[in-house]
Scaffold this motif. Structure first.
Motif, short mmCIF file in Angstrom:
data_model
loop_
_atom_site.label_atom_id
_atom_site.label_comp_id
_atom_site.label_asym_id
_atom_site.label_seq_id
_atom_site.Cartn_x
_atom_site.Cartn_y
_atom_site.Cartn_z
N VAL A 179 -10.84 -6.18 -11.19
CA VAL A 179 -10.41 -5.79 -9.99
C VAL A 179 -8.79 -6.25 -9.73
CG1 VAL A 179 -12.46 -6.61 -8.72
CG2 VAL A 179 -10.84 -8.24 -9.12
N PHE A 180 -8.19 -5.84 -8.81
CA PHE A 180 -6.58 -5.96 -8.88
C PHE A 180 -6.38 -6.98 -7.54
CE2 PHE A 180 -6.51 -1.70 -10.77
CZ PHE A 180 -5.82 -1.86 -11.92
N ILE A 181 -5.81 -7.83 -7.91
CA ILE A 181 -5.06 -8.44 -6.68
C ILE A 181 -3.48 -8.30 -6.54
CG2 ILE A 181 -4.69 -11.04 -6.15
CD1 ILE A 181 -7.22 -11.83 -7.21
N VAL A 182 -3.41 -7.99 -5.37
CA VAL A 182 -1.92 -7.43 -5.07
C VAL A 182 -1.34 -8.66 -4.26
CG1 VAL A 182 -0.95 -5.72 -3.95
CG2 VAL A 182 -2.95 -5.04 -4.72
N LYS A 183 -0.26 -9.04 -4.65
CA LYS A 183 0.50 -10.15 -3.98
C LYS A 183 2.07 -9.94 -4.25
CE LYS A 183 -0.55 -13.60 -7.66
NZ LYS A 183 -1.20 -14.69 -8.01
N GLY A 240 0.83 -1.20 -0.03
CA GLY A 240 -0.04 0.07 0.11
C GLY A 240 0.85 1.20 -0.02
N ILE A 244 -7.29 -8.62 -12.82
CA ILE A 244 -8.20 -9.76 -13.34
C ILE A 244 -9.52 -9.49 -13.51
CG2 ILE A 244 -8.62 -10.39 -11.07
CD1 ILE A 244 -8.02 -13.29 -11.42
N THR A 245 -10.36 -10.17 -14.48
CA THR A 245 -11.41 -9.85 -14.88
C THR A 245 -12.54 -10.65 -14.03
OG1 THR A 245 -10.69 -9.10 -17.01
CG2 THR A 245 -12.95 -9.64 -16.73
N LEU A 246 -13.44 -9.86 -13.63
CA LEU A 246 -14.62 -10.75 -12.82
C LEU A 246 -15.34 -11.50 -13.80
CD1 LEU A 246 -15.34 -8.42 -9.75
CD2 LEU A 246 -13.84 -10.41 -9.87
N HIS A 247 -15.97 -12.71 -13.60
CA HIS A 247 -16.64 -13.42 -14.39
C HIS A 247 -18.27 -12.98 -14.16
CE1 HIS A 247 -14.85 -16.02 -17.07
NE2 HIS A 247 -14.10 -16.50 -16.07
N TYR A 294 -8.67 -10.07 -18.38
CA TYR A 294 -7.25 -10.19 -17.52
C TYR A 294 -7.58 -11.34 -16.87
CZ TYR A 294 -6.62 -5.36 -19.03
OH TYR A 294 -6.37 -4.32 -19.97
N ASN A 295 -6.53 -12.46 -17.12
CA ASN A 295 -6.68 -13.86 -16.40
C ASN A 295 -5.92 -13.88 -15.05
OD1 ASN A 295 -4.06 -13.55 -17.13
ND2 ASN A 295 -4.16 -15.38 -18.57
N GLY A 296 -5.28 -12.72 -14.62
CA GLY A 296 -4.75 -12.42 -13.48
C GLY A 296 -3.46 -13.38 -13.35
N LEU A 297 -2.85 -13.67 -14.36
CA LEU A 297 -1.61 -14.06 -14.82
C LEU A 297 -0.45 -13.39 -15.08
CD1 LEU A 297 -2.32 -17.64 -15.97
CD2 LEU A 297 -1.33 -17.32 -13.72
#
Lengths: 801, 400
Positions: B396-400, B303, B343-346, B365-368
């Motif tokens: 949405v964004f996945i932050v990792k 953040g 990543i795109t939500l279904h 966006y597949n999240g990869l």
């Protein structure tokens, strides 16, 4: 993938020679020859030279074909696995091209039919693995082979099981070869060494419809229960990694291959036993466990003769409880609970977490394998219908406490309970990782011990050299040639017998004691004087024995005493826990309660009350956290009085913590401490400064008793700071406040500000509330540096990137 | 005892060759050791117990065999020569390396094979080997073996000359294949570049070498050097395999890093501190303070971007070069990069929304693929991409 076995073999060798009795899977493809020709280069543009006279013939480089072993005949394998007697009862490891064979050749007495004189026979159960399998995988397979050998030896001794099974197998081999010679009578003069291999090759003409047996191994599988056991060992290893086989319907063999077992829940997560060991060493009483399976299913799957401690632990399990709470509720020592945790983690039934709590901060784990087509998305939707995994994870983008996430309304309508369930699910799949806040005191002397010496870690010790190493040629890297580890003389020690099973581990420098399965073999084997047969006792060291011992010793008055214990536990334990959670107020209540109890007794109360009055006086000025320490102290003392009649018996028992004994000696007045295991446990944990967790010599109990005599002054506590540090402190306005400064000094003295312990640990150990700590951090933010990172003990069980 | 702690079985470390011996199948005496360096490392008793793994049955000829028994590992490559001129019409031999049981030996396997092939060809041509064994002393052979053992143990390479023939032996580390290099990754040298010998490498590698500075990413290097990008990727992958460079995430002020548990080493290890201070300094004349550096690292968390951190801490005033600070932290594992994955939500109604916006190209966006990679692909800045994605309510964004 590489953890799966390729094949399992069963070889015997006796006076009549060696023979491969059984192998699974046995359907070796009969087109072996044609396939091997393909191994060469497959360049479509290459000219097929008929014969290259200058080049030596291409050697075979692979023995694995489509995931199956190929290129070995049974006869060849049996000669390889029938080792010389000198190599028996020790590890057998052979690597041929890309296949690694591992086994434990077992020599055992064997009754021949004619006369009753026992001769020796060698059996070897060998696993074929891919050569790339890691060393710890190989070690686990070796262990399994060893256990199978032992089970067979036991059964042979008990009822000649092996003799019978071998007879069946040999008969089947003979039957098939007789049938074979009948059928191809004219082919009789073929190579002698093909005789045995015939039994494994399927008859190409008979593909199912034919009634005649396909191969000797097929027949054996139908007739022999041992062969069926081996088949199920192989199949369970390849599917789940957890083997539960009852050999001869008698000896239960439980085995777990953790590398495989952890993949049941998390594909691709390989956890080695060594990692679990390391994790357990770092386990603290505030950690908790998170079961990977439904507790009811787990209870149902546990064999009948398992440890009752385990059952109790599982029944009381909750991801919200810390190990300490579990220990107290299940009436176990902390050591037992952590051993049991080790078991559960090893068997992929649980993982280690920090107990779920609203103030926990979670972020998405770096290794989390989430993408749009991930099967986890579906699974999650099934479990939590109205939620979306991806959306849920995106909520954890910023490090915010859980209550903040739940307030944002992403827990659906279900409220906190549902969010907790959801977080538990995500933690099980290793999708979330908890962050903790660590504190570092900004001292002007970085990297120096108190005595001014500079510390170098191993890696950077060679800092100066490493820069000047000339890598003029990449192939000329310096190879540090270590001295021989073991002189060759010592390697020729006697082969291991049953007794040295535990010591064998010492050789490899890893403690596998907890990695023994919960139940290895049935208790019948105990008759065989196997030390390790009763794995529960073996691995819980003495912890369990203490409990059992008490019950046996004190039959009559145990009940009454137990009641007394219970009552006191009720007070003291509760106050302890609640004060942990709610801060000081409860601690004060607890102390008054217990003091009341205490004063009703007379024997030693004078001293105690003096002590406690002193304490209260001083505490009024100083730190509230002391109060709860005092409450524990007192409760222990009260307990001493209550059950003074029984004390001697407990004294004679093996003590769980030698430290408390030392305390008893030091204090003198409290020689007869340690009555209730629980209270001991609790005091052990509450008084423990974490930095000296394993050091018996330093005991905080003594500190706690001594401090009232010389009430802490600002000056005495400030001694912990160096003069430079004091100068830095003086510039902070908050240091004008004596209370704050005292708390800071005290925590600093105990070494909490070295970036080793996170806030939760400080809260737990020192009984301070989070708000207190946060205020302190805020006030002294000029000298205290905080950073957020994961707890290494928990992060160890995550897949590394 | 210390040695034992460090070198246990399975420690994964390479060990030295302890012994080299040549074993033959004697027509009357059976398997026997013809020549051994050093003498009597493998005793007669031990040899007898393991001999049938060293001179095995026909089917195992020309296989690399490694047997771990009695505290040592024996590597061999058994060979048989069929010829009427030998007694029993065949000559069996096996040249074996002996290592400690704890040592890794995979890297020695090709070596054993090559050396055996060399001896085999000499035997086929001049009967060098069988003559050696008949002579009884095998002086030349033991000299060869001693040279191999010494040179490989000390220099990891060896040049053998026997008569008119020469062969070269080198130990090549066996690593698993490096993952494919992506355009947005930054190669950085693990060694000082002055110690790098350029003429060992191919021309393309030499061309890109000057641009590997720890800050240029792969596609930038390709642009700067005017080399085709797939070639740059291949070169970098090759360098990664040999451990010359490693790949780090690209430095951006909008990037987010997080401290790792290793960070506390910085408070303790003076060596690390000194290294860090030297590396992160803006100028060698004015070294920053460790506590400031630590404060910078400690400030890196989910953040908060590097930009935020720099605004707060003002590294210029502390004599810290923030780029180098980040690079050092990543290389030493004190910090790790936190990536953002769109990543795109279904959503079932996604189609209608898209048509409303009437965007011609809406990708899922597949999240990869992380944001860095997207930037690199599209040539847009992170800010632009993020703005674009923010508009799409399905991402949405996945932050990792």
């Amino acid at each position: 993938m590489e953890v799966n076995p390729l094949n399992i073999f069963f070889v015997k060798s006796d006076s009549k020679g060696d023979r491969l009795l059984f192998r699974y899977p046995y359907t070796t493809d009969n087109k072996d020859e044609s396939k091997q020709k393909k191994y060469g280069r497959q360049n479509p543009y290459a000219i097929n030279s008929t014969e290259d006279l200058l080049q030596n013939p291409q050697s075979q480089t692979s023995n694995i074909c489509k995931g199956q072993l190929s290129g070995f005949t049974d006869e060849m394998l049996s000669t390889l696995f029938a080792v010389k007697a000198e190599l028996c009862n020790r590890k057998f490891e052979l690597k041929v091209n890309d296949v690694r064979f591992v086994g434990h050749p077992t020599l055992l007495p064997y009754r021949t039919n004619k006369d009753d004189t026992a001769t020796m026979i060698l059996i070897n159960i060998v696993f074929a693995l891919q050569a790339s399998a890691s060393h710890s995988v190989v070690k686990c397979y070796y262990d399994l082979s060893k256990r199978l050998g032992k089970a067979l030896r036991h059964e042979e001794k008990r009822c000649s099981y092996l003799t019978e099974e071998m007879k069946i197998m040999l008969a089947a081999h003979d039957e098939v070869s007789a049938l074979d010679s009948e059928m191809n009578g004219d082919n009789d003069d073929e190579d002698d060494n093909l005789r045995h291999s015939v039994s494994s090759a399927t008859y190409s003409s008979e593909n199912g419809a034919d009634a005649a047996p396909k191969s000797a191994f097929h027949l054996i599988l139908q007739r022999s229960s041992l062969a069926r056991s081996m088949k199920s060992v192989f199949e369970e290893l390849s599917s789940t990694g957890i083997v539960q086989v009852r050999i001869n319907k008698w000896v239960l063999l439980s085995f777990c291959l953790p590398h495989k077992a952890h993949q049941i829940h998390n594909r691709g997560l390989i956890i080695e036993p060594e990692t679990i060991d390391k994790c357990l060493q770092k386990l603290r009483p505030y950690h908790g466990i998170l079961l990977m399976v439904n507790p009811n299913d787990l209870l149902a799957s546990i064999p009948l003769d398992s440890s009752s401690a385990l059952l109790r632990l599982i029944k009381l399990y909750s991801p919200l409880k810390s190990l300490q709470t579990l220990a107290i509720e299940a009436d176990l020592t902390l050591k037992q609970v952590s051993q049991l945790t080790g078991h559960l983690v090893y068997w992929a039934k649980a993982t280690v977490i920090y107990p779920l709590c609203e103030s926990n901060v979670y972020v998405v784990a770096p290794g989390a394998n989430v993408h749009i087509h991930s099967p986890l998305v579906e699974e999650f939707a099934k479990e939590f219908p109205s939620l979306c995994l991806l959306q849920m994870l995106s909520e954890f983008s910023l490090p915010a406490p859980l209550w903040y996430v739940s307030r944002n309304g992403c827990g659906g309508g279900g409220g906190g309970a549902r969010l907790a369930r959801c977080v538990a699910w995500l933690l099980r799949r290793r999708l979330l990782l908890q962050l903790h806040t660590y504190v570092q005191f900004n001292s002007p002397h970085w990297g120096r011990d108190p005595d001014g010496k500079e510390y170098y870690c191993e890696k950077h010790d060679v800092f100066n050299q490493s820069c000047s190493v000339s890598f003029s040629s990449l192939n000329q890297m310096q190879l540090n040639v270590p001295e021989p580890v073991e002189p060759r003389e010592t390697t020729n020690t006697f082969p291991d017998s049953d007794e040295d099973y535990p010591t064998e581990n010492n050789l490899n420098q890893t403690d596998f004691s907890h990695t023994k399965p919960i139940v290895i073999e049935s208790e019948h084997i105990k008759y065989d004087k196997f030390r390790e047969a009763d794995s529960a006792n073996h691995s819980f060291d003495d912890g369990l024995d203490v409990v059992d011992g008490i019950k046996q010793n004190t039959n009559g008055d145990y009940d009454t005493k137990e009641k007394v214990q219970k009552k006191i536990q009720g007070n003291s334990v509760d106050s302890g826990i609640s004060s942990n959670m709610n801060g000081t107020i409860n601690g004060v209540n607890g102390i008054s309660e217990i003091l009341e109890n205490g004063h009703t007794e007379i024997s030693k109360s004078e001293l105690i009350s003096n002590l406690s009055l002193d304490k209260i006086d001083s505490d009024k000025k100083s730190l509230p956290s002391r109060l709860s320490d005092l409450s524990l102290k007192d409760s222990e003392a009260t307990l001493n009085k209550d059950t003074s009649s029984d004390e001697d018996k407990f004294e004679s028992d093996q003590d769980i913590s030698p430290r408390l004994k030392i305390n008893g000696m030091v204090n003198g007045t409290e020689k007869k401490n340690g009555v209730s295991l629980n209270l001991k446990l609790q005091s052990e944990m509450s008084f423990q400064p974490p930095t000296v967790w394993n050091v018996p010599a330093s005991c905080d109990v003594v500190d706690a008793c001594r401090i009232p005599n010389e009430p802490p002054t600002t000056e005495s506590l400030l001694d912990t700071f160096t003069s430079e540090e004091r100068v830095a402190l003086a510039t902070v306005p908050a240091s004008k406040n004596t209370d704050d400064l005292l708390l800071l000094a005290q925590l600093h003295k105990k070494g909490y500000f070295r970036g080793e312990q996170h806030l939760e640990e400080i809260m737990f150990m020192e009984n301070v509330s989070r708000s207190q700590l946060m205020q302190l951090l805020d006030k002294f933010k000029d000298v205290l540096i905080t950073f957020e990172t994961e707890d290494p003990a928990v992060a160890m069980l995550y897949p590394y990137q | 005892m210390d040695g034992k702690v460090k070198y246990y079985e399975g420690c994964g470390q390479e060990g030295p060759i302890r012994c080299i011996f040549l074993c033959e199948f004697h027509p009357t005496a059976g398997p026997k050791i013809t020549c051994q360096v050093p003498e009597n490392y493998i005793s007669k008793d031990i040899f007898d117990t393991v001999s049938h793994y060293i001179i095995p049955k026909v089917q195992l000829q020309r296989c690399t065999l490694t047997v771990t028994l009695l505290g040592s590992k024996i590597l061999g490559f058994p060979v048989r020569i069929d010829n009427k001129k030998y007694a029993r019409n065949a000559y069996y031999f096996n040249l074996c390396f002996v290592c400690d049981a704890w040592a890794r030996t995979v890297h020695l396997e090709p070596l054993v094979k090559k050396l055996t092939e060399y001896l085999l060809s000499m035997e086929l041509e001049t009967e060098w080997l069988s003559k050696q064994s008949i002579s009884g002393e095998a002086k030349a052979l033991s000299g060869v073996m001693r040279q191999v053992m010494q040179d490989i143990n000390s220099r990891r390479m060896c040049t053998l000359t026997v008569g008119t023939t020469t062969t070269h032996l080198t130990v090549v580390r066996v690593n698993s294949d490096p993952t494919p290099v992506k355009d947005h990754q930054v190669p950085v040298f693990l060694y000082s570049r002055h110690s790098f010998v350029a003429d060992q490498w191919d021309l393309t590698t030499n061309q890109i070498l000057p641009y590997i500075d720890g800050f240029n990413h792969v596609s930038k290097i390709a642009a700067l050097t005017d080399v085709e990008i797939s070639l740059v990727r291949a070169c970098v992958q090759n360098l990664v395999y040999y451990g010359v460079v490693t790949l780090v995430p690209i430095f951006q002020y909008c990037a987010v890093y997080s401290a790792t548990p290793k960070l506390r080493q910085l408070t303790r290890c003076a060596g690390l501190q000194r290294q860090c201070v030297d590396f992160c300094a803006r100028s060698p004349r004015q070294l920053p303070k460790v506590s400031d550096i630590f404060r910078m690292y400690a400030g890196m968390s989910y953040g908060s971007t590097i930009r935020d951190l720099c605004r707060r801490m003002k590294p210029q005033e502390l004599a810290i070069n923030e780029r180098k600070l980040v690079l050092f932290g990543v290389l030493e594992g004190l910090i790790r990069r936190v990536y953002k994955f769109p990543i795109t939500l279904h959503n079932d109604d996604s189609a209608s929304i898209l048509s409303d916006h009437s965007q011609p190209l809406v990708r899922t966006y597949n999240g990869l693929v992380c944001l860095d990679e997207l930037c690199c692909q599209s040539g847009l800045s992170a800010l632009q991409i993020e703005e674009q994605l923010e508009r799409d309510s399905n991402v949405v964004f996945i932050v990792k």
